[in-house]
Design a protein around this motif. Structure first.
Motif, short mmCIF file in Angstrom:
data_model
loop_
_atom_site.label_atom_id
_atom_site.label_comp_id
_atom_site.label_asym_id
_atom_site.label_seq_id
_atom_site.Cartn_x
_atom_site.Cartn_y
_atom_site.Cartn_z
N UNK A 1 -65.31 -111.26 -39.45
CA UNK A 1 -65.88 -110.15 -40.21
C UNK A 1 -65.71 -108.86 -39.42
N UNK A 2 -65.31 -107.79 -40.13
CA UNK A 2 -65.04 -106.51 -39.50
C UNK A 2 -65.76 -105.41 -40.27
N UNK B 1 -66.59 -99.10 -44.53
CA UNK B 1 -66.08 -99.86 -45.67
C UNK B 1 -67.23 -100.25 -46.59
N UNK B 2 -67.02 -100.01 -47.88
CA UNK B 2 -68.02 -100.25 -48.92
C UNK B 2 -68.24 -101.74 -49.15
N UNK C 1 -61.72 -102.50 -49.48
CA UNK C 1 -62.65 -101.87 -48.55
C UNK C 1 -63.49 -100.77 -49.20
N UNK C 2 -62.91 -100.09 -50.18
CA UNK C 2 -63.58 -98.96 -50.83
C UNK C 2 -62.96 -98.78 -52.21
N UNK D 1 -59.06 -98.74 -51.93
CA UNK D 1 -58.37 -98.90 -50.65
C UNK D 1 -58.49 -100.36 -50.25
N UNK D 2 -57.35 -100.96 -49.92
CA UNK D 2 -57.33 -102.37 -49.54
C UNK D 2 -56.66 -102.55 -48.19
N UNK D 3 -57.17 -103.49 -47.42
CA UNK D 3 -56.50 -103.94 -46.19
C UNK D 3 -55.62 -105.11 -46.59
N UNK D 4 -54.35 -105.07 -46.17
CA UNK D 4 -53.40 -106.12 -46.53
C UNK D 4 -52.77 -106.67 -45.26
#
Length: 167
Positions: A58-59, A119-120, A100-101, A84-87
């Motif tokens: 978890x981050x 991050x939401x 993330x948002x 916004x996505x982390x990929x």
């Protein structure tokens, strides 16, 4: 002579046909717009990076998100949904996407923004795959028109790396 019902039917059919043609022309006219959205995302801080009791990583990130999406708005745009996505890739999955948002942009006046946030949504990987992992931050958008087909696109920002150790 034709009856009142027959004349009303002919008039209504003609009006609906004209309306359908106008909607089709409006939808086609959006294809001629040149889109030039820009975006920049900075990771200011990794607030925590930990392994949960169930073994998942978890981050929590502090982000500076800025974008200019004004070119997505035309006279036919109702609103734009942005996220916004982390990929990143793992041995089990070639592509993992974690949102993330997100936000809804209701008008062109709100389409140019810059803000500082955490991050939401929780950035969790099912497994211990995030340590030292390279990842991309991708800004996705979905343009919702007043009439016509909805379309989506994205800007991929690469060059981000997760920490090697938990903290």
């Amino acid at each position: 002579m034709h009856s009142f019902g027959y004349r009303a039917n002919a008039l209504l059919t003609f009006a609906i046909t004209i309306l359908a043609i106008m909607c089709a022309m409006a939808s086609v006219s959006d294809n001629f717009n040149s889109l030039s959205p820009t975006s920049e995302v900075q990771v200011w801080n990794i607030n925590w990076f930990r392994k949960k009791p169930d073994g998942d990583d978890e981050v929590s990130l502090t982000l500076n998100i800025s974008a200019n999406l004004e070119s997505l708005f035309t006279w036919n745009t109702k609103q734009v949904f942005v996220f916004l996505a982390a990929e990143y890739g793992t041995p089990k999955n070639a592509l993992n996407q974690v949102s993330l948002w997100d936000g809804i942009i209701p008008s062109k006046e709100h389409a140019k923004f810059s803000f500082h946030t955490t991050n939401k949504y929780r950035f969790i990987d099912q497994g211990s795959n995030l340590r030292g992992k390279n990842f991309n931050l991708t800004l996705h958008w979905h343009v919702m028109p007043k009439t016509g087909k909805m379309f989506a696109d994205k800007i991929v920002m690469s060059g981000y790396r997760m920490l090697e150790a938990y903290r």
